[in-house]
Design a protein around this motif. Structure first.
Motif, short mmCIF file in Angstrom:
data_model
loop_
_atom_site.label_atom_id
_atom_site.label_comp_id
_atom_site.label_asym_id
_atom_site.label_seq_id
_atom_site.Cartn_x
_atom_site.Cartn_y
_atom_site.Cartn_z
N THR A 10 0.84 -1.20 0.00
CA THR A 10 0.00 0.00 0.00
C THR A 10 0.88 1.25 0.00
OG1 THR A 10 -0.19 0.10 2.41
CG2 THR A 10 -1.86 -1.18 1.23
N GLN A 119 -12.09 -2.50 -4.74
CA GLN A 119 -10.65 -2.67 -4.61
C GLN A 119 -10.32 -4.01 -3.95
OE1 GLN A 119 -9.01 0.80 -2.70
NE2 GLN A 119 -9.87 2.15 -4.24
N CYS A 129 -0.44 -6.74 -6.04
CA CYS A 129 -1.10 -5.45 -6.21
C CYS A 129 -0.37 -4.37 -5.41
CB CYS A 129 -2.54 -5.49 -5.70
SG CYS A 129 -3.63 -6.56 -6.65
N VAL A 131 -1.61 -0.89 -3.97
CA VAL A 131 -2.83 -0.11 -3.75
C VAL A 131 -2.42 1.26 -3.26
CG1 VAL A 131 -5.07 0.00 -2.60
CG2 VAL A 131 -4.01 -2.23 -3.05
N ALA A 136 -5.90 2.89 1.98
CA ALA A 136 -5.21 1.73 1.39
C ALA A 136 -4.68 0.76 2.45
CB ALA A 136 -4.08 2.19 0.47
#
Length: 166
Positions: A10, A119, A129, A131, A136
């Protein structure tokens, strides 16, 4: 059969601090999907302005947000391409009016919850991923292996904004 652990990173931080640039580069380097929540809020803001929905009309905003569509897909160069059938020119999302509206409506649970849910679906669908954005590391991916917070001195953030004024 072994469960492959998913990589989730994140990126959060102060406004105009370089979050998007960092998240995009990290995602590309790791061959991961880059999920930019700010773009999703901007699409909601843009469409709400186009539809004439008042920024404080939570009932209409909720109806709108449940109808919106966002697409994230990998491109052939290892990056992530974002699109929405509601936006034909993504540069429209960077206007001051859209930015202000996005900041306001992003505070409403009726807007945040559906975006967060989408998401989380993306996180489930992809093995890696990055984010970026609001919530997040706390709401979207509290389990993220790596959480990055980006801060930049105010003078540099102001310089980063200058080209956007043109």
């Amino acid at each position: 059969m072994t469960d492959k652990k998913k990589l989730v990173i994140t990126v959060d931080g102060t406004a105009v601090s370089g979050k998007s640039s960092l998240a995009r580069k990290v995602a590309k380097g790791l061959n991961a999907l880059h999920i930019n929540s700010g773009l999703m809020f901007r699409v909601a803001a843009y469409v709400s302005l186009q539809e004439g929905i008042a920024e404080n009309d939570r009932q209409e905003l909720e109806k709108l947000i449940l109808q919106l569509q966002w697409n994230y897909e990998r491109d052939h160069q290892g990056g992530t391409r974002f699109s929405s059938p509601h936006i034909h020119n993504i540069r429209l999302l960077n206007s001051l009016e859209v930015s202000k509206r996005a900041s306001i409506i992003a505070q409403y649970d009726v807007v945040r919850r559906p975006i967060a849910a989408f998401q989380r679906i993306l996180l489930e669908e992809h093995n890696a991923c990055v984010v970026e954005g609001r919530d997040a590391g706390t709401v979207i991916a509290p389990h993220a292996e790596y959480k990055i917070f980006v801060d930049t001195p105010m003078e540099l953030r102001q310089k980063r904004l200058e080209p956007k004024k043109v």
